[in-house]
Motif scaffolding. Sequence first.
Motif, short mmCIF file in Angstrom:
data_model
loop_
_atom_site.label_atom_id
_atom_site.label_comp_id
_atom_site.label_asym_id
_atom_site.label_seq_id
_atom_site.Cartn_x
_atom_site.Cartn_y
_atom_site.Cartn_z
N SER A 7 0.84 -1.20 0.00
CA SER A 7 0.00 0.00 0.00
C SER A 7 0.87 1.26 0.00
CB SER A 7 -0.91 -0.01 1.23
OG SER A 7 -1.65 1.19 1.30
N VAL A 8 1.89 1.29 0.86
CA VAL A 8 2.81 2.43 0.90
C VAL A 8 3.57 2.54 -0.42
CG1 VAL A 8 4.96 3.26 1.94
CG2 VAL A 8 3.09 2.47 3.40
N ARG A 9 4.00 1.41 -0.94
CA ARG A 9 4.75 1.44 -2.21
C ARG A 9 3.86 1.97 -3.34
NH1 ARG A 9 6.94 -1.46 -6.55
NH2 ARG A 9 9.19 -1.07 -6.74
N GLY A 10 2.60 1.55 -3.33
CA GLY A 10 1.67 2.05 -4.34
C GLY A 10 1.47 3.54 -4.25
N ASP A 11 1.37 4.06 -3.03
CA ASP A 11 1.19 5.50 -2.84
C ASP A 11 2.39 6.28 -3.38
OD1 ASP A 11 -0.38 7.71 -1.56
OD2 ASP A 11 1.47 7.92 -0.43
N LEU A 12 3.59 5.78 -3.12
CA LEU A 12 4.79 6.45 -3.61
C LEU A 12 4.87 6.39 -5.14
CD1 LEU A 12 7.28 5.12 -0.92
CD2 LEU A 12 6.54 7.50 -1.19
N LEU A 13 4.44 5.27 -5.72
CA LEU A 13 4.46 5.12 -7.18
C LEU A 13 3.46 6.06 -7.84
CD1 LEU A 13 4.80 1.24 -7.36
CD2 LEU A 13 6.49 2.90 -8.21
N VAL A 14 2.32 6.28 -7.19
CA VAL A 14 1.35 7.25 -7.71
C VAL A 14 1.98 8.63 -7.78
CG1 VAL A 14 -0.78 8.50 -7.16
CG2 VAL A 14 -0.74 6.01 -7.02
N LYS A 15 2.68 9.02 -6.74
CA LYS A 15 3.32 10.34 -6.69
C LYS A 15 4.45 10.46 -7.73
CE LYS A 15 2.24 11.00 -1.82
NZ LYS A 15 2.75 11.03 -0.43
#
Length: 412
Positions: free
Chosen positions: A366-374
Amino acid sequence: MSGVEACRAVEAVWRIEAARVIAGLARQFGDVGLAEEMAQEALVTALEQWPTTGIPDNPAAWLTTTAKRRAIDHLRRRRNYERKLAEIAEDEQHEPDAAALVGEIDDDLLRLVFTACHPVLPLDAQVALTLRLLGGLTTDEIARAYLTREATIAQRIVRAKKSLAKAQVPFEVPDENERPARLAAVLGVIYLIFNEGYSATAGDDWMRPELCADAVRLARVLATLVPKEPEVHGLVALLELQYSRFKARVDAQGEPVLLLDQDRTRWDRLLITRGLTVLEQAGPTGPYGIQAHIAACHARAARPEDTDWFRIAGLYEALALIAPSPVVELNHAVAIGMAFGPATGLELVDEIVAAGTLVDYHLLPSVRGDLLVKLDRPAEAEAEFTRAASLTRNERERALLLARAAACRPHA
């Protein structure tokens, strides 16, 4: 007073006074299991009598006296009571007045706290027994809170009481040499109860308010019992500050709202003020004190963009030194990403992935996905959110993660 009103009043009194009644009986009889059983019998008697006779002026004393009589009868039936009766009679001859009992009651509660969290018990038993004896919860309430069958919780509590009796665990506060380790276990149990209420691991609800409220109350009680322990105040401050966000963590439909999207006007300012005040008494280097300082950084920020992420990153770095764990590393990576940019945060997250830790922890993807979105890498982010959704056991959280994955897909 109607029968229904009387029953509600009895239940309210029980929730408030149960721990003190049980603690006093346990001190007198030296048996937590017997104390809890006799207190329950006194409660049944109250439910039978109070709707007719009315609630006594001192309900806690009434419950204690009734339970004590039941315990004496129980010991008499076992024909093993002479010594116990003599001890109790001796206690009663020197029984102080109500004002003098305050310190003794506090001592009894402290003994009960340490007994419920004794290391002879496994952690799940410590949690169940703490909620039962100190939180005043029924087995059904504990079972519903943890999505477990009532029979399982009942067996867990019964085994815990038998284990304490078999190990002949003394009903006492540990000495100065043992107290730090035992206190850490007590704090850990309260913290675990709060976290389960704050972010439920499974089920249909995002949060379980009753568990959070019980954990906050237990922490406050503990702080009054051991007022010179900085980490106890650290835990109280942490829970107060975290609990202040409770109403803003879900929308009108009960769906989760992430921290940076929350309406901060809905945060409870009274709880924040109390938390910040208690924080002044907390130690600056203990794990709960450090986490409370992190929570304070969020509480002081009127807007998400006002958050001091540089300080938070430094605090997580300090936390990692004294309480290292992959979860702390992940939170540190989030703070670094907010302070120094998502690319830097992603580097740290990828180090955690490469280490092979937190493999089944849903917040890692979930954290990795959030960073990838940014970083404008939506396809990769979608895969991470989808994986996170497959790992969580909480239905509300799964829906949120799947919605975030869908938002990453290109729209025609």
